[in-house]
Design a protein around this motif. Structure first.
Motif, mmCIF file in Angstrom:
data_model
loop_
_atom_site.group_PDB
_atom_site.id
_atom_site.type_symbol
_atom_site.label_atom_id
_atom_site.label_comp_id
_atom_site.label_asym_id
_atom_site.label_seq_id
_atom_site.Cartn_x
_atom_site.Cartn_y
_atom_site.Cartn_z
ATOM 1 N N TYR A 70 0.836 -1.200 0.000
ATOM 2 C CA TYR A 70 0.000 0.000 0.000
ATOM 3 C C TYR A 70 0.864 1.241 0.000
ATOM 4 O O TYR A 70 1.925 1.277 0.625
ATOM 5 N N VAL A 127 -1.022 8.329 -5.809
ATOM 6 C CA VAL A 127 -1.847 9.219 -6.637
ATOM 7 C C VAL A 127 -0.976 9.921 -7.664
ATOM 8 O O VAL A 127 0.187 10.216 -7.400
ATOM 9 N N TRP A 177 -17.317 -3.940 0.509
ATOM 10 C CA TRP A 177 -17.646 -2.941 1.519
ATOM 11 C C TRP A 177 -19.070 -2.460 1.274
ATOM 12 O O TRP A 177 -19.711 -2.894 0.316
ATOM 13 N N ASP A 233 -21.014 2.797 5.519
ATOM 14 C CA ASP A 233 -19.963 3.818 5.603
ATOM 15 C C ASP A 233 -20.481 5.257 5.533
ATOM 16 O O ASP A 233 -19.754 6.186 5.902
ATOM 17 N N PHE A 253 -13.086 9.942 6.527
ATOM 18 C CA PHE A 253 -12.142 9.227 5.662
ATOM 19 C C PHE A 253 -11.336 8.210 6.480
ATOM 20 O O PHE A 253 -11.130 7.077 6.072
ATOM 21 N N ILE A 310 -13.578 5.272 7.548
ATOM 22 C CA ILE A 310 -13.881 4.400 6.404
ATOM 23 C C ILE A 310 -12.731 3.423 6.172
ATOM 24 O O ILE A 310 -12.940 2.254 5.869
ATOM 25 N N HIS A 311 -11.498 3.926 6.336
ATOM 26 C CA HIS A 311 -10.338 3.070 6.095
ATOM 27 C C HIS A 311 -9.926 2.265 7.320
ATOM 28 O O HIS A 311 -8.890 1.585 7.293
ATOM 29 N N VAL A 331 -8.595 -1.415 6.997
ATOM 30 C CA VAL A 331 -7.455 -1.727 6.106
ATOM 31 C C VAL A 331 -6.191 -1.935 6.944
ATOM 32 O O VAL A 331 -5.840 -1.071 7.747
ATOM 33 N N ARG A 370 -5.695 7.018 -9.045
ATOM 34 C CA ARG A 370 -4.912 5.923 -8.473
ATOM 35 C C ARG A 370 -5.606 4.620 -8.852
ATOM 36 O O ARG A 370 -6.719 4.643 -9.386
ATOM 37 N N ASN A 421 -6.499 0.443 -7.504
ATOM 38 C CA ASN A 421 -6.539 -0.535 -6.425
ATOM 39 C C ASN A 421 -6.927 -1.868 -7.068
ATOM 40 O O ASN A 421 -7.461 -1.877 -8.171
ATOM 41 N N PHE A 450 -15.220 11.224 -5.711
ATOM 42 C CA PHE A 450 -14.383 10.021 -5.795
ATOM 43 C C PHE A 450 -15.067 9.069 -6.777
ATOM 44 O O PHE A 450 -16.171 8.591 -6.512
ATOM 45 N N TYR A 470 -7.041 -9.509 4.004
ATOM 46 C CA TYR A 470 -7.927 -8.340 3.906
ATOM 47 C C TYR A 470 -8.579 -8.262 2.526
ATOM 48 O O TYR A 470 -9.761 -7.935 2.392
ATOM 49 N N LYS A 471 -7.824 -8.593 1.493
ATOM 50 C CA LYS A 471 -8.357 -8.537 0.132
ATOM 51 C C LYS A 471 -9.290 -9.710 -0.188
ATOM 52 O O LYS A 471 -9.878 -9.765 -1.261
HETATM 53 C C1 HEM Z 1 -9.859 0.724 0.840
HETATM 54 C C2 HEM Z 1 -6.197 3.794 0.172
HETATM 55 C C3 HEM Z 1 -9.288 7.225 -1.245
HETATM 56 C C4 HEM Z 1 -12.905 4.474 0.316
HETATM 57 C C5 HEM Z 1 -8.592 1.232 0.673
HETATM 58 C C6 HEM Z 1 -7.377 0.469 0.724
HETATM 59 C C7 HEM Z 1 -6.358 1.325 0.570
HETATM 60 C C8 HEM Z 1 -6.916 2.644 0.385
HETATM 61 C C9 HEM Z 1 -4.871 0.998 0.569
HETATM 62 C C10 HEM Z 1 -7.266 -1.061 0.870
HETATM 63 C C11 HEM Z 1 -7.563 -1.641 -0.486
HETATM 64 C C12 HEM Z 1 -7.331 -3.128 -0.690
HETATM 65 O O1 HEM Z 1 -6.418 -3.731 -0.155
HETATM 66 O O2 HEM Z 1 -8.080 -3.722 -1.501
HETATM 67 C C13 HEM Z 1 -6.711 4.984 -0.292
HETATM 68 C C14 HEM Z 1 -5.924 6.120 -0.725
HETATM 69 C C15 HEM Z 1 -6.813 7.079 -1.148
HETATM 70 C C16 HEM Z 1 -8.142 6.541 -0.953
HETATM 71 C C17 HEM Z 1 -4.395 6.182 -0.717
HETATM 72 C C18 HEM Z 1 -6.602 8.456 -1.716
HETATM 73 C C19 HEM Z 1 -5.475 8.938 -2.144
HETATM 74 C C20 HEM Z 1 -10.531 6.810 -0.878
HETATM 75 C C21 HEM Z 1 -11.703 7.629 -0.934
HETATM 76 C C22 HEM Z 1 -12.723 6.871 -0.480
HETATM 77 C C23 HEM Z 1 -12.194 5.552 -0.146
HETATM 78 C C24 HEM Z 1 -11.784 9.082 -1.410
HETATM 79 C C25 HEM Z 1 -14.143 7.348 -0.384
HETATM 80 C C26 HEM Z 1 -14.899 7.199 0.628
HETATM 81 C C27 HEM Z 1 -12.390 3.219 0.573
HETATM 82 C C28 HEM Z 1 -13.193 2.093 1.009
HETATM 83 C C29 HEM Z 1 -12.322 1.014 1.176
HETATM 84 C C30 HEM Z 1 -10.991 1.489 0.832
HETATM 85 C C31 HEM Z 1 -14.702 2.102 1.244
HETATM 86 C C32 HEM Z 1 -12.706 -0.384 1.679
HETATM 87 C C33 HEM Z 1 -12.692 -0.324 3.206
HETATM 88 C C34 HEM Z 1 -13.322 -1.556 3.853
HETATM 89 O O3 HEM Z 1 -12.716 -2.646 3.818
HETATM 90 O O4 HEM Z 1 -14.418 -1.423 4.430
HETATM 91 N N1 HEM Z 1 -8.289 2.553 0.448
HETATM 92 N N2 HEM Z 1 -8.035 5.283 -0.435
HETATM 93 N N3 HEM Z 1 -10.850 5.557 -0.407
HETATM 94 N N4 HEM Z 1 -11.083 2.826 0.475
HETATM 95 FE FE1 HEM Z 1 -9.561 4.079 0.062
#
Ligand code: HEM
Length: 341
Positions: free
Chosen positions: A34, A38, A179, A184, A189, A192-193, A196, A223, A225, A283, A319-320
């Motif tokens: 991770y 961006v 998710w 959520d 922010f 929500i994370h 992870v 970015r 994922n 987003f 986690y994935k």
């Molecule tokens: C999950 C990073 C922006 C919502 C994740 C994960 C990472 C991450 C590393 C784990 C993904 C995986 O292993 O599959 C980031 C970064 C962001 C960003 C670096 C911006 C630069 C956002 C934004 C949202 C968001 C704007 C909007 C709400 C989520 C959600 C999950 C997630 C809902 C799944 C969480 C769960 O397991 O319930 N994100 N994210 N992310 N991200 Fe972000």
């Protein structure tokens, strides 16, 4: 299904079908961790098979099927659309911004025209014209975010910025990867994370939030994922887990030769945009799925996917949700996918 939309992204010289040539293969090295990955949006990204990333909204050959699937999901579960009352202006802002993005990216198919107060949105692929007045709900058949969700393949979350933080206060999400928007909505922010692993101690999420809060109006970043999915199933939200969760076990117990057809690399191309009128962050999440069989047609991809899956630490794989499927995926890549380990 076919559409008349111009899907060309590159002059195809490798003879690969669009679904492969345009696939946003996410790995640039043989290991994955991770990071706050961006980059500015808009410039095309070249891959071993072709390229992607010219536009923040991406229409492809699945357009009509994906829209039908979205309507089916929303019909069965209207909670996939959420909006807290103070997000009304952000919804309008997002809708008009997305209409403009569609018209800029695919001018043959979409148009947004203005005549004084009134605006006209045209979608020729669906044969639809809608006139409306910004901010006047009586001029639209649906809430604005719900309306624009009928015209694009992306999921959308809108984040409000206040008290030095970002809050996921609205969204239209039908294709979530494990998710739930309903769960959520209204969270920060960082909340929500919360589930992870690694990202909190490593500072990835606080850094990402600071970065996003500094975006200026109109700025757009992207970015990617990724994860693995059984079959081309877009809806893998928490709500429907009973429908898709067991497929991982069944795939792992089934014949190895089926894995190449059924197991998919699931890649989200995410765009982050600061909206100009409301100041909200939009987003966009566009989900692409490509089978291992198709990935194996690009030897550079199959070798790299193999290395990433093989090396990925267990906490991240867990986690994935790929603990059951990565073993069969690796075996298939070795046995049928031309990978020598
Ligand atoms: C999950 C990073 C922006 C919502 C994740 C994960 C990472 C991450 C590393 C784990 C993904 C995986 O292993 O599959 C980031 C970064 C962001 C960003 C670096 C911006 C630069 C956002 C934004 C949202 C968001 C704007 C909007 C709400 C989520 C959600 C999950 C997630 C809902 C799944 C969480 C769960 O397991 O319930 N994100 N994210 N992310 N991200 Fe972000």
């Amino acid at each position: 299904m076919s559409t008349t939309i111009d899907l060309a992204v590159r002059d195809d010289d490798l003879g690969l079908p669009d679904r492969i040539a345009r696939f946003p293969f996410p790995f640039t090295r043989d290991t994955y961790r991770y990071s706050t990955n961006v980059e500015p949006a808009g410039s095309p990204v070249a891959t071993a098979a072709g390229g992607w990333g010219r536009h923040p909204v991406d229409i492809d050959g699945h357009y009509l099927d994906d829209l039908t699937e979205r309507e089916r999901i929303l019909g069965a579960d209207p909670t996939r659309f959420q909006s807290l009352p103070h997000m009304e202006i952000a919804q309008w802002d997002a809708m008009v911004t997305l209409m403009r993005m569609l018209a800029d990216a695919y001018p043959e198919t979409f148009a947004l025209e203005r005549d004084g107060e009134a605006r006209l949105f045209v979608n020729r692929a669906l044969g639809l014209e809608q006139s409306f007045v910004f901010g006047d709900r009586s001029t639209l058949p649906d809430p604005p975010l719900r309306f624009i969700g009928r015209h694009l393949q992306e999921d959308v979350v809108l984040l409000d910025q206040r008290e030095g933080a970002l809050w996921g206060d609205a969204g239209l999400v039908t294709f979530a990867a494990d998710w739930s928007l309903r769960f959520d909505v209204g969270m920060s922010f960082r909340q929500i994370h919360g589930p992870v692993p690694r990202v909190h101690t490593e500072g990835v999420i606080p850094r990402a939030e600071q970065f996003l809060m500094g975006l200026q109006a109109g700025q757009c970043y992207r970015r990617t994922n990724w994860s693995l999915s059984v079959d081309r199933r877009l809806d893998q939200s928490t709500e429907t887990y009973p429908e898709w969760g067991r497929d991982r076990r069944l795939l792992a117990e089934g014949p190895l030769e089926d894995v190449g057809r059924r197991l998919h690399l699931r890649v989200e191309v995410q765009h982050l945009v600061r909206l100009g009128v409301s100041g909200a962050i939009m987003f966009l999440i566009r989900t692409h799925l490509l089978s291992f069989e198709d990935i194996a047609r690009v030897p550079e991809w199959s070798g790299r996917l193999y290395s990433v899956l093989d090396e990925l630490p267990d906490d991240m794989a867990d986690y994935k949700g790929i603990m059951r499927t990565r073993g069969p995926g690796l075996r298939w890549l070795r046995t049928y996918g031309g990978v020598r380990s």
